[in-house]
Design an enzyme around this catalytic site. Structure first.
Site, PDB file in Angstrom:
ATOM      1  CG  ASP A  19      -1.847   1.172   1.263  1.00 14.49           C
ATOM      2  OD1 ASP A  19      -2.349   1.559   0.188  1.00 14.49           O
ATOM      3  OD2 ASP A  19      -2.069   1.734   2.350  1.00 14.49           O
ATOM      4  CD  GLU A  80      -4.739   1.812  -2.840  1.00 19.05           C
ATOM      5  OE1 GLU A  80      -4.794   3.049  -2.784  1.00 19.05           O
ATOM      6  OE2 GLU A  80      -5.063   1.065  -1.888  1.00 19.05           O
ATOM      7  CG  ASP A 153      -1.089   3.234   6.053  1.00 25.39           C
ATOM      8  OD1 ASP A 153      -1.203   3.976   5.069  1.00 25.39           O
ATOM      9  OD2 ASP A 153      -1.282   3.609   7.220  1.00 25.39           O
TER      10      ASP A 153
END
Length: 204
Positions: A19, A80, A153
């Site tokens: 992430d 991501e 996260d």
């Protein structure tokens, strides 16, 4: 003794979910195969101080990802996909961290896949509009954790890894099949082109 998933299920996938973020970059590794419950391998968050210049912060992220790849040896990396936001500074930092992650994976020859936030949410919770709290709760449930990984996260990185195990493997096989079909078609066209040329005549 070997890997527990390998012993139980045979062929497996080890995915490093990332992430991306400049201040906090979530890292999560899971083992699994499509259609089966994955297992947690590791999870953490890389933090960099805003007091440092961007270049040094990116180096810190790069070095940590390098060490994770060397230690856990993932077979795939899921990151991501970065979308534009109102805060340009935030999205730039996120994109820079994502670029570093992609570079490190490519350096090691590890395939990289980008997953949208809505794709990850839908894969984990069944809804592309799920909240971070819902994603975290489902991650802990899927991996049978006693508590939700913190900060968010960390949970998001694990969600990315789980999403790739459940969806990315199929996508990767489809992409390989399409590529193989395209290469086969190209070879056929080349062979047809050669065979269609008229034979050369030698002068007697």
């Amino acid at each position: 003794m070997g890997d527990p998933v390998a012993r139980q299920l045979g062929a497996r996938m080890r995915v490093l979910g990332i992430d991306p973020g400049l201040t906090r970059c979530g890292l999560g590794v899971v083992d699994g195969v499509p259609g089966r419950q994955p297992l947690l391998v590791a999870v953490d968050v890389v933090r960099t101080s805003s007091d440092l210049d961007v270049a040094r912060r990116l180096v810190a992220i790069e070095e940590t990802i390098e060490s994770w790849i060397a230690r856990y040896r993932p077979t795939a990396v899921a990151i991501e996909r970065v979308f534009a936001q109102h805060n340009v500074q935030t999205v730039m930092g996120t994109a820079q961290a994502a670029g570093v992650a992609m570079l490190v994976a490519a350096r090691h020859g590890i395939p990289v896949s980008l997953h949208t936030p809505s794709e990850v949410k839908a894969s984990i919770t069944g809804s592309g509009r799920a909240s971070k709290e819902q994603v975290g709760a489902m991650v802990s449930r899927i991996l049978k954790l006693d508590e939700v990984p913190q900060p968010a996260d960390a949970a998001d990185a694990l969600a990315l890894a789980i999403c790739h195990v459940w969806r990315g493997g199929t996508t990767a096989r489809l992409n390989r099949a399409v590529e193989a079909a395209a290469n086969h078609s190209s070879r056929q066209r080349g062979a047809f082109g050669r065979s269609s040329r008229p034979p050369s005549r030698r002068k007697e």
